[in-house]
Design an enzyme around this catalytic site. Structure first.
Site, PDB file in Angstrom:
ATOM      1  N   ARG A   2       0.829  -1.255   0.049  1.00 20.69           N
ATOM      2  CA  ARG A   2       0.055  -0.135  -0.048  1.00 20.69           C
ATOM      3  C   ARG A   2       0.813   1.315  -0.106  1.00 20.69           C
ATOM      4  NH1 ARG A   2      -3.441  -1.265   4.249  1.00 20.69           N
ATOM      5  NH2 ARG A   2      -4.908  -2.137   2.862  1.00 20.69           N
ATOM      6  N   TYR A   3       1.994   1.145   0.634  1.00 24.40           N
ATOM      7  CA  TYR A   3       2.813   2.540   0.498  1.00 24.40           C
ATOM      8  C   TYR A   3       4.068   2.146   0.096  1.00 24.40           C
ATOM      9  CZ  TYR A   3      -0.472   3.568   4.346  1.00 24.40           C
ATOM     10  OH  TYR A   3      -1.732   3.694   5.023  1.00 24.40           O
ATOM     11  N   ARG A  45       7.383  -0.105   2.141  1.00 27.21           N
ATOM     12  CA  ARG A  45       6.959  -1.130   3.049  1.00 27.21           C
ATOM     13  C   ARG A  45       5.839  -2.153   2.639  1.00 27.21           C
ATOM     14  NH1 ARG A  45       3.761   3.123   6.531  1.00 27.21           N
ATOM     15  NH2 ARG A  45       4.841   4.212   5.189  1.00 27.21           N
ATOM     16  N   CYS A  71      -4.388 -17.334  14.768  1.00 27.07           N
ATOM     17  CA  CYS A  71      -4.296 -16.366  15.757  1.00 27.07           C
ATOM     18  C   CYS A  71      -4.186 -17.315  17.122  1.00 27.07           C
ATOM     19  CB  CYS A  71      -5.279 -15.231  15.996  1.00 27.07           C
ATOM     20  SG  CYS A  71      -5.226 -14.044  14.386  1.00 27.07           S
ATOM     21  N   CYS A  81     -10.206 -11.909  18.367  1.00 24.83           N
ATOM     22  CA  CYS A  81     -10.676 -10.775  18.811  1.00 24.83           C
ATOM     23  C   CYS A  81     -11.960 -10.339  18.124  1.00 24.83           C
ATOM     24  CB  CYS A  81      -9.477  -9.539  18.853  1.00 24.83           C
ATOM     25  SG  CYS A  81      -7.962  -9.877  19.155  1.00 24.83           S
ATOM     26  N   CYS A 102     -12.052  -7.624  15.263  1.00 29.69           N
ATOM     27  CA  CYS A 102     -10.780  -8.029  14.280  1.00 29.69           C
ATOM     28  C   CYS A 102     -11.123  -7.351  12.789  1.00 29.69           C
ATOM     29  CB  CYS A 102     -10.186  -9.356  14.252  1.00 29.69           C
ATOM     30  SG  CYS A 102      -9.031  -9.525  13.285  1.00 29.69           S
ATOM     31  N   ARG A 105      -9.751  -8.223  10.379  1.00 33.14           N
ATOM     32  CA  ARG A 105      -9.476  -9.286   9.481  1.00 33.14           C
ATOM     33  C   ARG A 105     -10.327 -10.607   9.741  1.00 33.14           C
ATOM     34  NH1 ARG A 105      -3.315  -8.090   8.811  1.00 33.14           N
ATOM     35  NH2 ARG A 105      -3.413  -6.548   7.336  1.00 33.14           N
ATOM     36  N   ASP A 119     -12.292   0.174  13.059  1.00 30.85           N
ATOM     37  CA  ASP A 119     -12.692   0.004  11.622  1.00 30.85           C
ATOM     38  C   ASP A 119     -14.336  -0.466  11.650  1.00 30.85           C
ATOM     39  OD1 ASP A 119     -10.429   0.297  10.478  1.00 30.85           O
ATOM     40  OD2 ASP A 119      -9.591  -1.385  11.433  1.00 30.85           O
ATOM     41  N   ASP A 132      -8.189   4.355   9.374  1.00 33.40           N
ATOM     42  CA  ASP A 132      -8.034   3.773   8.169  1.00 33.40           C
ATOM     43  C   ASP A 132      -9.245   4.181   7.446  1.00 33.40           C
ATOM     44  OD1 ASP A 132      -5.696   2.094   7.387  1.00 33.40           O
ATOM     45  OD2 ASP A 132      -5.993   1.386   9.261  1.00 33.40           O
ATOM     46  N   LYS A 181      -4.175   5.016   5.923  1.00 35.79           N
ATOM     47  CA  LYS A 181      -4.343   5.470   7.218  1.00 35.79           C
ATOM     48  C   LYS A 181      -3.945   6.946   7.313  1.00 35.79           C
ATOM     49  CE  LYS A 181      -2.479   2.584  10.376  1.00 35.79           C
ATOM     50  NZ  LYS A 181      -2.088   1.661   9.114  1.00 35.79           N
TER      51      LYS A 181
HETATM   52  S1  SF4 Z   1      -6.749  -8.518  15.975  1.00 33.61           S
HETATM   53 FE1  SF4 Z   1      -7.269  -9.947  14.539  1.00 33.61          FE
HETATM   54  S2  SF4 Z   1      -5.244 -10.628  13.532  1.00 33.61           S
HETATM   55 FE2  SF4 Z   1      -4.904  -9.667  15.664  1.00 33.61          FE
HETATM   56  S3  SF4 Z   1      -4.829 -11.310  17.153  1.00 33.61           S
HETATM   57 FE3  SF4 Z   1      -6.903 -10.425  17.107  1.00 33.61          FE
HETATM   58  S4  SF4 Z   1      -7.869 -12.030  15.579  1.00 33.61           S
HETATM   59 FE4  SF4 Z   1      -5.814 -12.258  15.267  1.00 33.61          FE
END
Ligand code: SF4
Length: 338
Positions: A82-83, A86, A95, A99, A102, A104, A264, A301, A308
């Site tokens: 994206r940048y 990097r 994971c 979370c 999350c 993703r 997000d 974002d 960002k």
């Molecule tokens: S925020 Fe998403 S990617 Fe990061 S540890 Fe939690 S579930 Fe996994």
């Protein structure tokens, strides 16, 4: 007890949530829960809630646009570029915890997203062919879910590319299973011969335990920098006093506060979000209460993958109550409503 308290309707909503998104928690992190209901900041982050079944039309599967085909930022499967300087590199979708907020959610915990050796090689070939890339950011999933040998093999491949100067790992393991930070891992990371940093993800002061600090110190002793990004979460930390306590504790132990993310617009996470106006109020208080080195950058974002941006008046322009014009680093404009 919390499950037993649910009625039929609530259970069926929770079942629908569980059908669509993984649950996972480590024994260590489970032990940090003090009250088994959503008033507890650990419980709220990790235990599925029926509120996740409430969707709003502007929520997205991929809010930060990792896979947005219009942006042409996903040249090979394991990379987002994206940048210019990097790339994000995805060595695993797994994971240790999942979370609930999350960004993703669409892919974490799904074996189908695990890259094969050919895809890893394609990623390295892409980096090799782009001398403007200085840093490889290993993210996921959580890269520290890989066994040491596998992780270090991939990182070493990146480290041997001449123009790569910085290697970074984004991981929640230091928060949810700090015992993962062994001397062996720290030794191997230090042996890569590049500037290595780990960006971790503490959201609340109760997560910054003596155990976590003790294991993170192994990284610091090996000259591996440790930074932290938090997500501003309603019901977890969206309060100046709570954040002040967290940020001071991090700074005190050598963990550099890096980003404070405005949440997000991920599908099913409305209960975690606060308005931009409230986020700005909280941030203004933090600036007044804390020394500069303890204040992370408050960023957002732009939904869809347009970059960002700091949540300030140059990039986030109020146009009506709860409505904003967002301006990306390259001048792309998008509308945003709380
Ligand atoms: S925020 Fe998403 S990617 Fe990061 S540890 Fe939690 S579930 Fe996994």
């Amino acid at each position: 007890m919390w499950l037993a308290d649910l009625g039929e309707d609530e259970r069926s909503r929770l079942d629908r949530v569980m059908d669509g998104y993984r649950m996972g928690i480590t024994p260590y992190y489970l032990n940090l829960i003090r009250t088994f209901d959503s008033s507890d900041p650990i419980f709220a982050q990790i235990i599925p809630s029926k509120a996740e079944a409430s969707l709003s039309p502007d929520e997205l599967e991929d809010p930060i646009g990792d896979d947005n085909p219009d942006l042409n930022t996903h040249p090979v499967r394991v990379i987002t570029h994206r940048y210019p300087d990097r790339v994000l590199f995805y060595p695993t979708p797994m994971c240790a915890v999942y979370c609930r907020y999350c960004f993703r959610k669409r892919m974490v915990g799904q074996a189908a997203y695990a890259p094969n050796p050919t895809e890893i090689a394609e990623g390295m070939a892409y980096i090799t062919a782009h001398p403007e890339i200085r840093e490889v950011i290993f993210t996921g999933g959580d890269p520290l879910m890989l066994p040491d040998d596998r992780l270090i093999k991939i990182m070493r491949e990146a480290a041997t590319i001449k123009h790569i100067r910085f290697l970074r790992i984004h991981s929640r393991l230091p928060v949810v299973n700090p015992f993962r930070l062994t001397d062996r891992l720290a030794d191997k990371l230090a042996s890569l011969g590049k500037s290595v940093r780990i960006v971790t993800h503490f959201n609340h002061a109760v997560e910054v335990t003596e155990t976590a600090i003790q294991w993170i110190n192994r990284l610091l002793e090996h000259k591996i920098s440790v930074l932290n990004q938090s997500v501003l979460l309603n019901g977890v930390n969206a309060d100046p006093k709570l954040l002040e306590t967290l940020l001071l504790k991090l700074a005190e132990h050598g963990i550099q506060p890096y980003y404070l993310h405005h949440p997000d617009k991920v599908k099913g996470t409305g209960h975690f979000r606060i308005t931009i106006a409230r986020g700005r109020e909280i941030y203004r208080e933090l600036i007044q209460r804390l020394p500069g080195y303890a204040v992370p950058r408050y960023v957002l974002d732009i939904p869809g993958g347009y970059g960002k941006i700091p949540v300030d008046n140059d990039h986030v322009i109020p146009v009506a109550a709860g409505k904003y014009r967002l301006i990306s680093p390259v001048g792309i404009e998008r509308e945003y409503a709380d």
